[in-house]
Motif scaffolding. Structure first.
Motif, PDB file in Angstrom:
ATOM      1  N   UNK A 143       7.339  -6.667 -13.824  1.00 26.35           N
ATOM      2  CA  UNK A 143       7.126  -7.887 -13.066  1.00 26.35           C
ATOM      3  C   UNK A 143       5.634  -8.093 -12.813  1.00 26.35           C
ATOM      4  N   UNK A 144       5.164  -9.314 -13.033  1.00 27.03           N
ATOM      5  CA  UNK A 144       3.734  -9.580 -12.931  1.00 27.03           C
ATOM      6  C   UNK A 144       3.217  -9.352 -11.517  1.00 27.03           C
ATOM      7  N   UNK A 145       4.050  -9.568 -10.503  1.00 24.97           N
ATOM      8  CA  UNK A 145       3.614  -9.336  -9.119  1.00 24.97           C
ATOM      9  C   UNK A 145       3.349  -7.854  -8.888  1.00 24.97           C
ATOM     10  N   UNK A 146       4.284  -7.032  -9.356  1.00 24.45           N
ATOM     11  CA  UNK A 146       4.135  -5.587  -9.209  1.00 24.45           C
ATOM     12  C   UNK A 146       2.908  -5.094  -9.963  1.00 24.45           C
ATOM     13  N   UNK A 147       2.731  -5.612 -11.173  1.00 24.45           N
ATOM     14  CA  UNK A 147       1.598  -5.181 -11.978  1.00 24.45           C
ATOM     15  C   UNK A 147       0.260  -5.561 -11.358  1.00 24.45           C
ATOM     16  N   UNK A 148       0.131  -6.822 -10.938  1.00 26.24           N
ATOM     17  CA  UNK A 148      -1.139  -7.285 -10.376  1.00 26.24           C
ATOM     18  C   UNK A 148      -1.444  -6.612  -9.042  1.00 26.24           C
ATOM     19  N   UNK A 149      -0.423  -6.439  -8.197  1.00 23.02           N
ATOM     20  CA  UNK A 149      -0.663  -5.830  -6.895  1.00 23.02           C
ATOM     21  C   UNK A 149      -1.022  -4.358  -7.054  1.00 23.02           C
ATOM     22  N   UNK A 150      -0.318  -3.679  -7.949  1.00 18.17           N
ATOM     23  CA  UNK A 150      -0.643  -2.272  -8.189  1.00 18.17           C
ATOM     24  C   UNK A 150      -2.048  -2.110  -8.737  1.00 18.17           C
ATOM     25  N   UNK A 151      -2.428  -2.996  -9.650  1.00 18.91           N
ATOM     26  CA  UNK A 151      -3.774  -2.948 -10.224  1.00 18.91           C
ATOM     27  C   UNK A 151      -4.822  -3.233  -9.155  1.00 18.91           C
ATOM     28  N   UNK A 152      -4.544  -4.218  -8.293  1.00 17.14           N
ATOM     29  CA  UNK A 152      -5.495  -4.569  -7.230  1.00 17.14           C
ATOM     30  C   UNK A 152      -5.701  -3.394  -6.273  1.00 17.14           C
ATOM     31  N   UNK A 153      -4.620  -2.729  -5.902  1.00 19.37           N
ATOM     32  CA  UNK A 153      -4.739  -1.583  -4.989  1.00 19.37           C
ATOM     33  C   UNK A 153      -5.479  -0.422  -5.651  1.00 19.37           C
ATOM     34  N   UNK A 154      -5.206  -0.195  -6.932  1.00 21.89           N
ATOM     35  CA  UNK A 154      -5.881   0.899  -7.646  1.00 21.89           C
ATOM     36  C   UNK A 154      -7.378   0.637  -7.761  1.00 21.89           C
ATOM     37  N   UNK A 155      -7.732  -0.587  -8.106  1.00 17.79           N
ATOM     38  CA  UNK A 155      -9.155  -0.923  -8.218  1.00 17.79           C
ATOM     39  C   UNK A 155      -9.804  -0.900  -6.833  1.00 17.79           C
ATOM     40  N   UNK A 156      -9.056  -1.372  -5.818  1.00 19.82           N
ATOM     41  CA  UNK A 156      -9.575  -1.326  -4.457  1.00 19.82           C
ATOM     42  C   UNK A 156      -9.847   0.093  -4.005  1.00 19.82           C
ATOM     43  N   UNK A 157      -8.952   1.022  -4.355  1.00 23.99           N
ATOM     44  CA  UNK A 157      -9.155   2.429  -4.012  1.00 23.99           C
ATOM     45  C   UNK A 157     -10.372   2.989  -4.744  1.00 23.99           C
ATOM     46  N   UNK A 158     -10.536   2.589  -5.989  1.00 19.76           N
ATOM     47  CA  UNK A 158     -11.683   3.048  -6.772  1.00 19.76           C
ATOM     48  C   UNK A 158     -12.999   2.581  -6.151  1.00 19.76           C
ATOM     49  N   UNK A 159     -12.968   1.362  -5.588  1.00 14.43           N
ATOM     50  CA  UNK A 159     -14.182   0.799  -4.984  1.00 14.43           C
ATOM     51  C   UNK A 159     -14.318   1.162  -3.513  1.00 14.43           C
ATOM     52  N   UNK A 160     -13.343   1.904  -2.978  1.00 12.66           N
ATOM     53  CA  UNK A 160     -13.388   2.283  -1.574  1.00 12.66           C
ATOM     54  C   UNK A 160     -13.118   1.124  -0.636  1.00 12.66           C
ATOM     55  N   UNK A 161     -12.290   0.154  -1.079  1.00 13.74           N
ATOM     56  CA  UNK A 161     -12.027  -1.020  -0.244  1.00 13.74           C
ATOM     57  C   UNK A 161     -10.567  -1.413  -0.219  1.00 13.74           C
ATOM     58  N   UNK A 162      -9.670  -0.429  -0.152  1.00 15.27           N
ATOM     59  CA  UNK A 162      -8.242  -0.744  -0.116  1.00 15.27           C
ATOM     60  C   UNK A 162      -7.902  -1.644   1.068  1.00 15.27           C
ATOM     61  N   UNK A 163      -8.601  -1.395   2.201  1.00  7.10           N
ATOM     62  CA  UNK A 163      -8.298  -2.194   3.393  1.00  7.10           C
ATOM     63  C   UNK A 163      -8.590  -3.673   3.167  1.00  7.10           C
ATOM     64  N   UNK A 164      -9.575  -3.996   2.312  1.00  8.32           N
ATOM     65  CA  UNK A 164      -9.901  -5.393   2.040  1.00  8.32           C
ATOM     66  C   UNK A 164      -8.797  -6.051   1.200  1.00  8.32           C
TER      67      UNK A 164
END
Length: 438
Positions: free
Chosen positions: A21-42
């Motif tokens: 599902x595109x929602x699951x894919x995009x949200x998971x990718x956003x959280x992973x990239x956010x964690x990589x950048x140290x900004x999951x809270x954003x």
């Protein structure tokens, strides 16, 4: 970090292409990239902010609620019959006629899938009786329902994305889209018509076309114009006409004046529901249920995509990909319009959603447009049209799957037939805009 993020994006695209599902894919990718950048809270903050964003939720949900009321009261079918009745007698013009009907119906019914269902029940039997092949019928239905009619509805999510980014109202953005969408629609339709006509001549049929049924249901003209009434209301209450002034205090208080435009769109849709009920009083008991079913559908299928797309866009900003694209465009000015077409179009193809592409990617092009002296609203119009084209060419889009289901065909076969005309139409639109002819 950017390299790893790009690998995550590629992985996400691969998973989506494999059916995740595109929602699951995009949200998971956003959280992973956010964690990589140290900004999951954003990313989480962006999720909740967009989930409750009245400027998105109110116009989209009310517009879809109105679409469900039109279906419940059968007003949508009367509009389709009014538009298709002249086509029954002229086979030569059936293909462009069905495209135009789909484009028109998609204006009040902002869901492409709902549009395909709405007109499909009428035009599929007509085109079958006229002797067209299933592939031609399905691809014509797909192109008409998805080429971008919703961009003429102020409640469309793409318009609201651009409007919010530029702090203007969606009706202003809609007027900016008109000079682009018309040549795109004209060129794509003509090329598609030519190609399909040539293909139909090469098809060898085992039997003659079935005779077209002589009986047809009558048209109630009052019900047929009901779908267009909210749009007429918004036109006469807003610039440039402004024939009727709606006091802002009717819909907002002093602290939330900026929400007036979103609530005015919602009000127009509610007034449309009242008129639709009056046009078919026997359907009154189910009006409220139908409206809120449409609201729920909009939240589940449209708002949800906007939410995760916004989160994905936020993650791109956190790691600096947006800045890199902006820098590249600054150094290569001539790439602004092509990239504003290719990147959203490609994203829409993968995700099957034009609104997700516009919502997550448009902001990347705002500042470069301003820096290079381009009107960011015109660039927003191009992004919206390219996103719509990418969605129409996507075999994963719900409208492609529905068009295939209605005609007993394969979605991959349908999108292959619409891709060429859409790309040619986009190229013409980009060239005309680059030359400042539109």
């Amino acid at each position: 970090m950017i390299l790893v993020s790009c690998l995550l994006i590629v992985l996400t695209i691969t998973l989506v292409l494999r059916g995740v599902d595109v929602r699951l894919g995009l949200m998971g990718c956003a959280l992973a990239i956010g964690a990589l950048a140290g900004g999951v809270e954003k990313i989480i903050q962006e999720f909740f902010i967009t989930l409750c964003a009245e400027k998105f939720v109110v116009p989209i949900c009310c517009a879809m609620g109105f679409a469900y009321v039109l279906k419940h009261t059968e007003c949508d079918q009367h509009l389709v019959r009014l538009l298709t009745n002249p086509l029954r007698r002229i086979r030569f013009f059936l293909i462009p006629g069905v495209i135009l009907v789909g484009f028109t119906v998609n204006i009040p019914v902002i869901s492409q899938t709902s549009t395909a269902v709405c007109i499909g029940t009428v035009v599929v039997p007509i085109m079958k009786a006229a002797g067209f092949s299933a592939l031609t019928i399905g691809s014509t239905l797909l192109l008409g329902a998805s080429i971008g009619g919703e961009l003429f509805n102020p409640g469309a999510p793409e318009l609201n994305t651009v409007a919010i980014a530029l702090n203007v109202d969606s009706k202003t953005v809609m007027r900016s889209i008109l000079p682009l969408i018309l040549p795109h629609l004209l060129v794509a339709s003509l090329v598609f018509w030519l190609l399909r006509t040539r293909e139909e001549k090469r098809i060898v049929r085992d039997k003659e076309a079935e005779p077209q049924p002589s009986s047809q249901l009558p048209v109630n003209y009052f019900q047929a114009i009901v779908p267009l009434l909210p749009l007429a209301f918004l036109i006469v209450t807003g610039p440039p006409l402004s024939w009727i002034q709606i006091p802002k205090q009717w819909l907002t208080d002093a602290k939330s004046v900026q929400l007036f435009d979103a609530r005015l769109i919602g009000t127009a849709m509610l007034l449309g529901c009242i008129v639709a009920t009056a046009s078919n009083p026997g359907k009154f008991p189910g009006i409220a249920k139908s409206f809120f079913q449409g609201v729920g559908y909009a939240f589940a299928e449209i708002v949800s995509l906007i939410v995760v797309a916004q989160c994905f866009g936020k993650s791109l900003s956190l790691i600096g990909i947006a800045d890199r694209i902006e820098g590249f465009i600054k150094d290569h000015e001539s790439t602004l319009l092509p990239l504003a077409t290719i990147i959203p179009g490609a994203f829409a193809y993968v995700s099957g959603s034009g609104m997700a592409a516009t919502s997550s990617l448009y902001k990347i092009f705002v500042q470069p447009s301003i820096n290079l002296g381009h009107d960011p609203m015109d660039v927003g119009a191009l992004v919206s049209i390219a996103s719509a084209a990418g969605r129409t060419m996507s075999p994963f889009a719900a409208v492609a799957l529905m068009s295939a289901q209605l005609t007993g065909t394969n979605p991959f076969s349908l999108v292959r037939r619409v891709a060429g005309p859409l790309i040619i139409g986009l190229i013409v639109a980009v060239v005309l805009r680059s030359l400042h002819w539109i």
